[in-house]
Design an enzyme around this catalytic site. Sequence first.
Site, PDB file in Angstrom:
ATOM      1  CB  VAL B 101      -0.967   0.052   1.201  1.00 42.88           C
ATOM      2  CG1 VAL B 101      -2.082  -0.939   1.042  1.00 42.88           C
ATOM      3  CG2 VAL B 101      -0.217  -0.179   2.505  1.00 42.88           C
ATOM      4  CB  SER B 102       4.281   1.982  -1.166  1.00 42.34           C
ATOM      5  OG  SER B 102       4.161   1.374  -2.429  1.00 42.34           O
ATOM      6  CB  CYS B 103       0.439   3.345  -4.428  1.00 37.63           C
ATOM      7  SG  CYS B 103       0.357   1.559  -4.336  1.00 37.63           S
ATOM      8  CB  ILE B 104      -1.949   6.297   0.108  1.00 36.42           C
ATOM      9  CG1 ILE B 104      -1.403   5.034   0.758  1.00 36.42           C
ATOM     10  CG2 ILE B 104      -3.265   6.662   0.720  1.00 36.42           C
ATOM     11  CD1 ILE B 104      -0.230   5.278   1.615  1.00 36.42           C
TER      12      ILE B 104
END
Lengths: 460, 104
Positions: B101-104
Amino acid sequence: MFKVIYTDNQYHLHRSQTALHLYCVICNSISKESKSNTNPKTSKTITMKHKKNILILGAGTAGTIMANQLVKEVDPHTWNITIADATNTHYYQPGFLFLPFGIYDEEDVKKPIRSFLPDEVKFIQDKASEIKSEEQQVLFESGKTIHYDVLIIATGSTIDSSEIEGMNGPEWRKSIFDFYTFEGAKALREKLATWEGGKLVVHITEMPIKCPVAPLEFSFLADDYFGKKGMRDKVDITYVTPLSGAFTKPRATQKLEYLLKEKNINIVSDFAIESVDNENKSIKDYSGKEVPFDLLVTVPTNKGSQVIEQSGLGDELNFVPTDKGTLQSKVSANIFVLGDATNIPTSKAGSVTHFQAEILFENVLRFIRKEELLPEFDGHANCFIETGKGKALLIDFNYDHEPVEGTFPIAGIGPLRLLKESRMNHWGKLAFRWVYWNMLLKARPIPFVKARMSLAGKNF
Amino acid sequence: MIMLKELVGNTIDVNEEGFMTDFTQWNTQIGEALATENEISMTPKHWEVITYIQTEYKNNVPLSIRKIGKSGVVDIKEFYTLFPNAPLKTATKIAGIPKPVSCI
């Protein structure tokens, strides 16, 4: 050993402590040494009741809201609230997006920090150089040391263009720009005003970044800006992202990619930049992909504050490991983290900070009262996305629910529409600047907008 | 939405993007099969990366390309050579853990 510092007609006792004794009554043990250290002006009041210190590092959106909230509730006879920041200017960061296009002026986005802080809060303009969590002290560049009983880290995030080879090379601020700093946004405004067109590349270096939708908005506004100048046909816009699509959440990605297509903006995804070639003006990624540019508008790597790194409290990007529900740091029980400085898996954005502040405020009070903290923060984010031509989208989401269509803030009524372009949303975004300066920073409740995300009025 | 998938004689739960949703179902045979599906031919170096990723996952450490580049196992360049295009996505898929989930 005690060190007595005379400030603003009050004595603050500073003492090295190796363990947390928030409720220890230090006044019981005030040494003769400190009593003898009298000041003629206040010697009468030196029957001093020792006060405890809440120290807030950073007077941006997070720190300012927190100071305003705490001052209303904590007992001023027991607690001092101090806030420190390296500068004395508060920037309205969402306004940096509008600065390059001349929609906002410099004066719209900056005001003095002090004017948003209550009188009871002591403001120190000084840069924190080290947090000593064992000793409960913060050291400052001026040489000052401040002891705290509760520390709130609100030091935000900043860009670091030196992370990528060649990014801050000879073309930096010539054909390579950022708009995440006041100086960068201003420099870009000068550039855009005289630019004759070519390949405009809007680029994200790596995640996470502050306000993850800002580069998309920049692309939409650029389309509008060059259209109005009658030179859209001379500008080729490409959006380059390390993500697999325009956004991370599926339904919003679908919607945003449709908009990119409609506005004739190319997208290059899964692009993990390795270097910037200043000579040939191109960006290269680790897999060998290359995107040429005439004008590169990049969002460099976002990192937490240097003081976090210098204190050894952060992760590999200097963000502080934080409990995602309570917002207590994982470093020490009396250190809390608010806003962009945390490592929690939600967007780094003003709205998130605003929602976090309500939860954190409650938890700081609970901590002071020795009550159990509540894991109430749900990752709630609420972001306007400017899409150009006087319209905007609005998205509302949290840890568990992706942005979907619906109405906001009143279920079934709106007046704002979620995940749909509308003029009302655009006016909402513009009106938000007033809300920010006049309500949000001062921790005045915003009608109908709740810290925890509401599921009502949403089409899941 | 979770779907069932048959792979080398095992039934695994996957999401719509093909990421396994229950790490306890994973074994090296499944990893090998998922790699083949993603056009990766596994070598000892590949396995070293997968093991590192799984260890970090078990310790609740959020994963990112930067993190893997600093792991001491591979640098970012090598990571791209081993798992071309979207290495973190491909490697986590083979490792049987959720998409980071490093991409939020």
